[in-house]
Design an enzyme around this catalytic site. Structure first.
Site, short mmCIF file in Angstrom:
data_model
loop_
_atom_site.label_atom_id
_atom_site.label_comp_id
_atom_site.label_asym_id
_atom_site.label_seq_id
_atom_site.Cartn_x
_atom_site.Cartn_y
_atom_site.Cartn_z
N GLY A 46 0.86 -1.17 0.00
CA GLY A 46 0.00 0.00 0.00
C GLY A 46 0.90 1.22 0.00
O GLY A 46 1.89 1.26 -0.72
N GLU A 47 0.61 2.18 0.85
CA GLU A 47 1.43 3.37 0.96
C GLU A 47 2.02 3.39 2.36
O GLU A 47 1.30 3.53 3.34
CB GLU A 47 0.57 4.61 0.68
CG GLU A 47 1.33 5.77 0.08
CD GLU A 47 2.38 6.32 1.01
OE1 GLU A 47 3.56 6.37 0.61
OE2 GLU A 47 2.04 6.68 2.15
N SER A 48 3.33 3.23 2.46
CA SER A 48 3.97 3.02 3.77
C SER A 48 3.77 4.20 4.72
O SER A 48 3.56 3.99 5.92
CB SER A 48 5.46 2.72 3.60
OG SER A 48 6.14 3.78 2.98
N CYS A 78 6.10 -5.31 0.30
CA CYS A 78 6.29 -3.98 -0.28
C CYS A 78 6.23 -2.91 0.83
O CYS A 78 7.18 -2.75 1.57
CB CYS A 78 5.30 -3.73 -1.40
SG CYS A 78 5.77 -2.36 -2.48
N ILE A 136 5.72 -2.96 -7.69
CA ILE A 136 4.96 -1.72 -7.90
C ILE A 136 5.51 -0.67 -6.94
O ILE A 136 5.32 -0.79 -5.73
CB ILE A 136 3.45 -1.94 -7.66
CG1 ILE A 136 2.91 -3.06 -8.54
CG2 ILE A 136 2.68 -0.63 -7.89
CD1 ILE A 136 1.50 -3.49 -8.20
N HIS A 173 4.95 -8.35 -4.63
CA HIS A 173 3.57 -8.65 -4.23
C HIS A 173 3.17 -10.07 -4.64
O HIS A 173 2.53 -10.26 -5.68
CB HIS A 173 2.61 -7.66 -4.90
CG HIS A 173 2.71 -6.27 -4.41
ND1 HIS A 173 1.98 -5.80 -3.35
CD2 HIS A 173 3.46 -5.23 -4.85
CE1 HIS A 173 2.27 -4.53 -3.15
NE2 HIS A 173 3.17 -4.16 -4.05
N GLU A 175 0.78 -11.72 -3.50
CA GLU A 175 -0.68 -11.78 -3.45
C GLU A 175 -1.33 -11.33 -4.76
O GLU A 175 -2.53 -11.54 -4.95
CB GLU A 175 -1.20 -10.93 -2.28
CG GLU A 175 -1.11 -9.43 -2.46
CD GLU A 175 0.27 -8.83 -2.24
OE1 GLU A 175 0.37 -7.59 -2.30
OE2 GLU A 175 1.26 -9.58 -2.05
#
Length: 189
Positions: A46-48, A78, A136, A173, A175
């Protein structure tokens, strides 16, 4: 064995779906009390920075650290790998983070979203077999501590997966593919 999936932001649903496919019970973790009901935890991509702020806002940082110190297996993918790193090479000093694993994470190591890519690379934890990896806005792991084992490297030698005791970090990723092997590996840790 119930697997917690941090469900504050990011692609937690994809991890949840992968685990359901392989028959592992899951629980979305949003509050400290949820940690008492899980035996292991995944921190999704996501966005860390956003996930870190939400971890702090919901009071999850210290309870998570305590559970990991007690031996609970944890896996960051990620952004999750960035949050687990003791050091973030290009992060802000005041950025909320778990700072658990003896590595440095270099955020966006490949550039912007436009430079996202997929590649097949061997993974040591899978007996050296190749795994499809989706990157990504991905980090890389640097300055690995003595007790950190690199599990996968890019052709240029940069580390994109590592393990330290009960902690697993992947810069890619799993997943977002149909390959269940990394999730199965985590369940066996």
């Amino acid at each position: 064995m119930t697997v917690g999936i941090l469900a504050l932001q990011g692609d937690f649903r994809e991890h949840e779906e992968m685990l359901r496919r392989i028959g592992a019970p899951t629980l979305q973790v949003r509050l400290p009390k949820h940690l008492d009901r899980v035996e292991r935890l995944i921190i999704p991509g996501g966005e860390s920075t956003t996930i870190g702020k939400l971890l702090a806002m919901y009071g999850l940082i210290e309870p998570l650290r305590a559970r990991v110190r007690e031996g609970m297996p944890i896996w960051g993918t990620c952004a999750g790998a960035i949050l687990m790193a003791q050091r973030i090479a290009d992060g802000r000093a005041d950025q909320p983070s778990l700072r658990l694993m003896a590595v440095t994470a270099r955020r966006n190591a490949f550039g912007s979203q436009l430079e996202s890519f997929e590649i097949d690379l061997p993974v040591e934890a899978l007996g050296g077999e190749s795994l499809r990896m989706v990157f990504i806005r991905a980090p890389v792991l640097e300055d690995l501590g003595d007790d950190v084992t690199p599990l996968a490297r890019l052709e240029d030698g940069r580390v994109v997966a590592a393990r330290q005791a009960n902690m697993l970090a992947t810069c890619f990723h799993p997943e977002l593919t149909s390959d269940e092997r990394m999730h199965r590996y985590f369940l066996e840790m």
